[in-house]
Structure formats: structure tokens, C-alpha cells
Design a protein around this motif. Structure first.
Motif, short mmCIF file in Angstrom:
data_model
loop_
_atom_site.label_atom_id
_atom_site.label_comp_id
_atom_site.label_asym_id
_atom_site.label_seq_id
_atom_site.Cartn_x
_atom_site.Cartn_y
_atom_site.Cartn_z
N THR A 6 -3.26 -0.03 -6.95
CA THR A 6 -3.90 1.25 -7.25
C THR A 6 -4.55 1.17 -8.63
O THR A 6 -4.14 0.36 -9.46
N ILE A 57 -3.14 1.87 1.50
CA ILE A 57 -3.12 1.42 0.10
C ILE A 57 -2.90 -0.10 0.10
O ILE A 57 -1.93 -0.59 0.68
N TYR A 71 2.79 2.95 3.89
CA TYR A 71 1.80 3.11 2.82
C TYR A 71 0.66 2.09 2.92
O TYR A 71 -0.49 2.40 2.61
N ARG A 72 0.96 0.89 3.38
CA ARG A 72 -0.06 -0.15 3.52
C ARG A 72 -0.91 0.04 4.77
O ARG A 72 -2.14 0.07 4.70
#
Length: 131
Positions: free
Chosen positions: A41, A27, A21-22
């Protein structure tokens, strides 16, 4: 109940999922602790929780076959009142209400498909205890 506070995925390998995800999705990382990771977020929060620690949170094993891998968290003003209302409505209560050290009083219920729904009331954070 008109505000989604969090969407949390229960993951098998926290480090692998954080990297995905990073680094792949892009994100930004925000914080990590106690088997939980949160990303930076806007609006609703997005987090990952170590599936192997789920019974500490809900009292139920998320690794059981057919068990869905996530939860949605709704922020509420009074978790105790919601617990009473949900019990009267026949909801399946998994855990709570219980005060959490990260600043929420939580109630976990199961939806008809087995997903975890958490109702969370913001409370003062509890100081960490050291050994």
C-alpha cells in the motif's frame, strides 16, 4: 506524532485473511514472516498479524473475550522518551520498549477501549539467527 506508520489487524486465520485482502479486496501482497503479512500500500502500511501469536508481541492474549482485534502504529523518533512520557501520564503499558528483529524499537500501550497502540522507532534490522 503526526505519522501513522501501520494499521495492523489481529486475525484468527492468517491464510484466510490474506486470501480475502489479496484476492477479494485486491490489495497486492508484499511480504510475510513471523506471523505477519504486509500488503503493498502507499503511505501508511497495512498488515495482518496472527492473533494466536499476539502474546509474543505484547505479552497479552488477544483471544480473550472482548479484546479488540487490531493496532495502530505511530512512528516516533525516540521510543524511550515516549515510554517515559506515557508512564508519567498514567498510560497502561503492555510491553516495551524492546528492540525487534524487523528494525523497530517498540512500545505497546492500551487505549481506553482496549485497542493496542504501538509506538515504533526505526532501528537497524537484526540478523536472523539460524538453528
Amino acid at each position: 506524532m503526526d505519522q501513522v506508520g501501520y494499521v495492523i489487524l489481529f486475525v484468527a486465520d492468517l491464510e484466510r485473511s490474506v486470501a480475502f485482502y489479496r484476492d477479494v479486496i485486491g490489495i497486492p501482497f508484499k511480504l510475510q514472516g513471523d506471523g505477519y503479512v504486509e500488503f503493498a500500500t502507499e503511505g501508511s502500511r497495512f498488515g495482518l498479524y496472527d492473533r494466536n501469536r499476539l502474546d509474543e508481541l505484547t505479552g497479552h492474549d488477544a483471544t480473550a473475550p472482548g479484546r479488540p482485534g487490531g493496532e495502530v502504529v505511530f512512528l516516533v523518533g525516540d521510543v524511550n522518551a515516549e515510554a517515559q512520557r506515557l508512564r508519567a501520564a498514567g498510560a497502561t503499558i503492555l510491553s516495551g520498549p524492546v528492540d525487534r528483529p524487523w528494525g523497530h524499537r517498540t512500545l505497546h500501550v492500551e487505549d481506553p477501549d482496549g485497542f493496542v497502540v504501538e509506538l515504533a522507532e526505526e532501528i537497524p534490522r537484526q540478523p536472523r539467527q539460524t538453528l
